[in-house]
Design an enzyme around this catalytic site. Structure first.
Site, PDB file in Angstrom:
ATOM      1  N   HIS A  77      40.138 -31.290 -16.564  1.00  0.00           N
ATOM      2  CA  HIS A  77      38.881 -31.804 -16.000  1.00  0.00           C
ATOM      3  C   HIS A  77      39.008 -33.143 -15.283  1.00  0.00           C
ATOM      4  O   HIS A  77      38.047 -33.572 -14.636  1.00  0.00           O
ATOM      5  CB  HIS A  77      37.821 -31.886 -17.104  1.00  0.00           C
ATOM      6  CG  HIS A  77      37.343 -30.522 -17.509  1.00  0.00           C
ATOM      7  ND1 HIS A  77      38.053 -29.717 -18.366  1.00  0.00           N
ATOM      8  CD2 HIS A  77      36.254 -29.807 -17.130  1.00  0.00           C
ATOM      9  CE1 HIS A  77      37.409 -28.570 -18.522  1.00  0.00           C
ATOM     10  NE2 HIS A  77      36.319 -28.587 -17.789  1.00  0.00           N
ATOM     11  N   LYS A  82      69.566 -31.397  -6.497  1.00  0.00           N
ATOM     12  CA  LYS A  82      68.227 -31.855  -6.913  1.00  0.00           C
ATOM     13  C   LYS A  82      68.199 -32.136  -8.401  1.00  0.00           C
ATOM     14  O   LYS A  82      68.740 -31.365  -9.191  1.00  0.00           O
ATOM     15  CB  LYS A  82      67.214 -30.755  -6.580  1.00  0.00           C
ATOM     16  CG  LYS A  82      66.265 -31.212  -5.548  1.00  0.00           C
ATOM     17  CD  LYS A  82      65.157 -30.281  -5.277  1.00  0.00           C
ATOM     18  CE  LYS A  82      63.971 -31.166  -5.076  1.00  0.00           C
ATOM     19  NZ  LYS A  82      62.755 -30.746  -5.516  1.00  0.00           N
ATOM     20  N   LYS A  83      67.545 -33.214  -8.760  1.00  0.00           N
ATOM     21  CA  LYS A  83      67.554 -33.602 -10.173  1.00  0.00           C
ATOM     22  C   LYS A  83      66.242 -33.263 -10.882  1.00  0.00           C
ATOM     23  O   LYS A  83      66.146 -33.355 -12.094  1.00  0.00           O
ATOM     24  CB  LYS A  83      67.794 -35.114 -10.292  1.00  0.00           C
ATOM     25  CG  LYS A  83      69.084 -35.574  -9.649  1.00  0.00           C
ATOM     26  CD  LYS A  83      70.280 -35.171 -10.498  1.00  0.00           C
ATOM     27  CE  LYS A  83      71.554 -35.789  -9.982  1.00  0.00           C
ATOM     28  NZ  LYS A  83      72.704 -34.901 -10.120  1.00  0.00           N
ATOM     29  N   HIS A  84      65.217 -32.963 -10.135  1.00  0.00           N
ATOM     30  CA  HIS A  84      63.930 -32.646 -10.770  1.00  0.00           C
ATOM     31  C   HIS A  84      63.186 -31.645  -9.895  1.00  0.00           C
ATOM     32  O   HIS A  84      63.488 -31.527  -8.703  1.00  0.00           O
ATOM     33  CB  HIS A  84      63.090 -33.914 -10.925  1.00  0.00           C
ATOM     34  CG  HIS A  84      62.627 -34.434  -9.593  1.00  0.00           C
ATOM     35  ND1 HIS A  84      63.404 -35.322  -8.858  1.00  0.00           N
ATOM     36  CD2 HIS A  84      61.539 -34.158  -8.846  1.00  0.00           C
ATOM     37  CE1 HIS A  84      62.773 -35.574  -7.721  1.00  0.00           C
ATOM     38  NE2 HIS A  84      61.641 -34.885  -7.681  1.00  0.00           N
ATOM     39  N   ARG A 108      37.825 -32.948 -11.868  1.00  0.00           N
ATOM     40  CA  ARG A 108      36.394 -32.861 -11.532  1.00  0.00           C
ATOM     41  C   ARG A 108      35.736 -34.227 -11.417  1.00  0.00           C
ATOM     42  O   ARG A 108      34.602 -34.329 -10.905  1.00  0.00           O
ATOM     43  CB  ARG A 108      35.679 -32.032 -12.604  1.00  0.00           C
ATOM     44  CG  ARG A 108      36.007 -30.549 -12.544  1.00  0.00           C
ATOM     45  CD  ARG A 108      34.764 -29.719 -12.283  1.00  0.00           C
ATOM     46  NE  ARG A 108      33.811 -29.804 -13.338  1.00  0.00           N
ATOM     47  CZ  ARG A 108      33.718 -28.926 -14.348  1.00  0.00           C
ATOM     48  NH1 ARG A 108      34.538 -27.896 -14.409  1.00  0.00           N
ATOM     49  NH2 ARG A 108      32.809 -29.063 -15.272  1.00  0.00           N
ATOM     50  N   ASP A 115      36.553 -25.942  -6.435  1.00  0.00           N
ATOM     51  CA  ASP A 115      37.446 -24.785  -6.266  1.00  0.00           C
ATOM     52  C   ASP A 115      37.648 -24.344  -4.817  1.00  0.00           C
ATOM     53  O   ASP A 115      38.582 -23.617  -4.526  1.00  0.00           O
ATOM     54  CB  ASP A 115      36.907 -23.583  -7.061  1.00  0.00           C
ATOM     55  CG  ASP A 115      36.800 -23.868  -8.548  1.00  0.00           C
ATOM     56  OD1 ASP A 115      37.537 -24.745  -9.030  1.00  0.00           O
ATOM     57  OD2 ASP A 115      35.969 -23.230  -9.217  1.00  0.00           O
ATOM     58  N   ARG A 128      21.467 -37.488  -2.621  1.00  0.00           N
ATOM     59  CA  ARG A 128      20.967 -38.669  -1.891  1.00  0.00           C
ATOM     60  C   ARG A 128      20.510 -38.276  -0.484  1.00  0.00           C
ATOM     61  O   ARG A 128      19.433 -38.676  -0.027  1.00  0.00           O
ATOM     62  CB  ARG A 128      22.090 -39.707  -1.814  1.00  0.00           C
ATOM     63  CG  ARG A 128      21.814 -40.919  -0.945  1.00  0.00           C
ATOM     64  CD  ARG A 128      23.046 -41.829  -0.988  1.00  0.00           C
ATOM     65  NE  ARG A 128      22.906 -43.016  -0.168  1.00  0.00           N
ATOM     66  CZ  ARG A 128      23.247 -43.084   1.111  1.00  0.00           C
ATOM     67  NH1 ARG A 128      23.712 -42.004   1.727  1.00  0.00           N
ATOM     68  NH2 ARG A 128      23.101 -44.212   1.780  1.00  0.00           N
ATOM     69  N   GLY A 151      29.644 -26.110 -12.412  1.00  0.00           N
ATOM     70  CA  GLY A 151      30.584 -27.211 -12.653  1.00  0.00           C
ATOM     71  C   GLY A 151      30.312 -28.364 -11.703  1.00  0.00           C
ATOM     72  O   GLY A 151      30.069 -28.146 -10.517  1.00  0.00           O
ATOM     73  N   THR A 180      31.614 -27.367  -5.225  1.00  0.00           N
ATOM     74  CA  THR A 180      32.558 -26.996  -6.280  1.00  0.00           C
ATOM     75  C   THR A 180      33.939 -27.491  -5.877  1.00  0.00           C
ATOM     76  O   THR A 180      34.276 -27.469  -4.691  1.00  0.00           O
ATOM     77  CB  THR A 180      32.619 -25.472  -6.519  1.00  0.00           C
ATOM     78  OG1 THR A 180      33.821 -25.165  -7.257  1.00  0.00           O
ATOM     79  CG2 THR A 180      32.658 -24.665  -5.229  1.00  0.00           C
TER      80      THR A 180
HETATM   81  O1  F6P Z   1      34.364 -24.237 -11.035  1.00  0.00           O
HETATM   82  C1  F6P Z   1      34.896 -25.473 -11.339  1.00  0.00           C
HETATM   83  C2  F6P Z   1      35.816 -25.372 -12.529  1.00  0.00           C
HETATM   84  O2  F6P Z   1      36.331 -26.666 -12.798  1.00  0.00           O
HETATM   85  C3  F6P Z   1      36.964 -24.376 -12.407  1.00  0.00           C
HETATM   86  O3  F6P Z   1      38.024 -24.859 -11.642  1.00  0.00           O
HETATM   87  C4  F6P Z   1      37.309 -24.129 -13.853  1.00  0.00           C
HETATM   88  O4  F6P Z   1      37.876 -22.851 -14.015  1.00  0.00           O
HETATM   89  C5  F6P Z   1      35.967 -24.221 -14.532  1.00  0.00           C
HETATM   90  O5  F6P Z   1      35.107 -24.939 -13.658  1.00  0.00           O
HETATM   91  C6  F6P Z   1      35.971 -24.912 -15.860  1.00  0.00           C
HETATM   92  O6  F6P Z   1      34.713 -24.816 -16.401  1.00  0.00           O
HETATM   93  P1  F6P Z   1      34.182 -25.666 -17.621  1.00  0.00           P
HETATM   94  O7  F6P Z   1      33.968 -27.070 -17.148  1.00  0.00           O
HETATM   95  O8  F6P Z   1      32.916 -24.996 -17.988  1.00  0.00           O
HETATM   96  O9  F6P Z   1      35.239 -25.622 -18.668  1.00  0.00           O
END
Ligand code: F6P
Length: 319
Positions: free
Chosen positions: A249, A213-215, A252, A127, A21, A11, A125
């Site tokens: 995504h 609390k409201k939310h 990412r 994660d 770079r 990913g 990553t």
């Molecule tokens: O490892 C990065 C990640 O974004 C994870 O957080 C997520 O589970 C996975 O990749 C999603 O993968 P893909 O982009 O293949 O759907």
């Protein structure tokens, strides 16, 4: 060492370009030729090389994604695939390889190292799920991206007095959820590393309402459960109006944070130095505050957990 290659794999993560770079420019600085491999191990198997020059990485440090493209490659998990990759590298006269990716990519890198190509991995990553590593390249940016989204969700949650369930990425790790939950003031944070009960989540929501609390925001790591299921359960078992947002995504993409650019630059340059010193089968990392390298075997066998003190702190602050 005459010629090295660099690839991004798995990913994508913000900061991968800054790493490519740094690898490219450090290698050229030392008089070593560099090629990029497109599409990770998939591109390695088919010999998708691109010459890297000082100019090929100009204007990339601030860009999200990866200029080398990336892929998840099932065939490279087999001995035949690895042998094929090894031969492609041999034929291209490549003596060293830097792989920027996650745990799965490191397993491919380790296989090549065992076959005889000097290989160094860089933790890339969102994660943050790699052992022996203070932070992975991309994690900081992903957390900031998610926080920006949470702040916006909070605005509408307040206006409508709603409960929001927000699901974040992280695969099997709760790091993103923990950091975003704490920084975003979530009522509950659900992570795979800590068992939770929905009764407890509801109790906290009701406690918040009782004090006016409201939310509320419930942060869910994808490894702990599906936001949609949790939202449905809450709607069915409380009188609250519930909405669910799966950030997906968006986490990412985007320009890497300054922190990720600095980390990627440090690790990229260090990876080349490790190769020039004849090292192989290792991850370049900042671990316990120090720039160092750790054997892939140690990385794979070390159990990691996010900083669970953040979880406890978030619980205290959400009282
Ligand atoms: O490892 C990065 C990640 O974004 C994870 O957080 C997520 O589970 C996975 O990749 C999603 O993968 P893909 O982009 O293949 O759907």
């Amino acid at each position: 060492m005459q010629k090295i290659a660099v690839m991004t794999s798995g990913g994508d993560a913000p900061g991968m370009n800054a790493a490519v770079r740094a690898v490219t420019r450090t290698a050229i600085y030392h008089g070593v030729e560099v090629v990029g491999i497109r599409r990770g191990f998939t591109g390695l198997m088919s010999g998708e090389f691109v010459d890297m020059t000082l100019g090929s990485v100009a204007d990339t440090i601030q860009r999200g994604g990866t200029i080398l493209y990336t892929a998840r490659c099932e065939p490279f998990k087999t001995p035949e695939g690895q042998q094929q990759g090894f031969q492609v590298l041999q034929e291209a006269g490549i003596d060293g390889l830097v792989v920027v990716g996650g745990d799965g990519s490191f397993r491919g890198a380790q296989a090549l190292s065992k076959l005889g190509v000097k290989t160094i991995g860089l933790p890339g990553t969102i994660d943050n799920d790699i052992a022996c590593c203070d932070a992975t390249i991309g994690f900081d940016t992903a957390v900031n991206t998610a926080i920006e989204a949470i702040d916006k969700i909070r605005d509408t949650a307040t206006s409508h007095e709603r409960t929001y369930v927000v699901e974040v990425m992280g695969r099997n790790a709760g790091d993103i959820a923990l950091h975003v939950g704490l920084a975003g003031g979530a009522e509950s944070i659900l992570v795979p590393e800590r068992p939770f009960s929905m009764d407890d989540v509801i109790r906290k929501l009701e406690r918040g309402v009782a004090r006016g609390k409201k939310h509320s925001i419930i942060l869910v790591a994808e490894g702990a459960g599906r936001g949609m299921d949790i939202g449905k359960y809450l709607a069915e078992h409380t009188g609250f109006e519930v909405r669910v947002t799966v950030l997906g995504h968006i986490q990412r993409g985007g320009a890497p944070s300054a922190k990720d650019r600095v980390l990627a630059s440090q690790l990229g340059a260090y990876a080349v130095e490790l190769l020039l010193n004849g090292e192989s089968g290792k991850m370049a990392t900042i671990y316990q505050g120090a720039l160092t390298s750790v054997d892939f075997d140690t990385v794979f066998s070390t159990k990691r957990e996010p900083d669970m003190s953040l979880y406890d702190l978030a619980e205290t602050l959400a009282i």
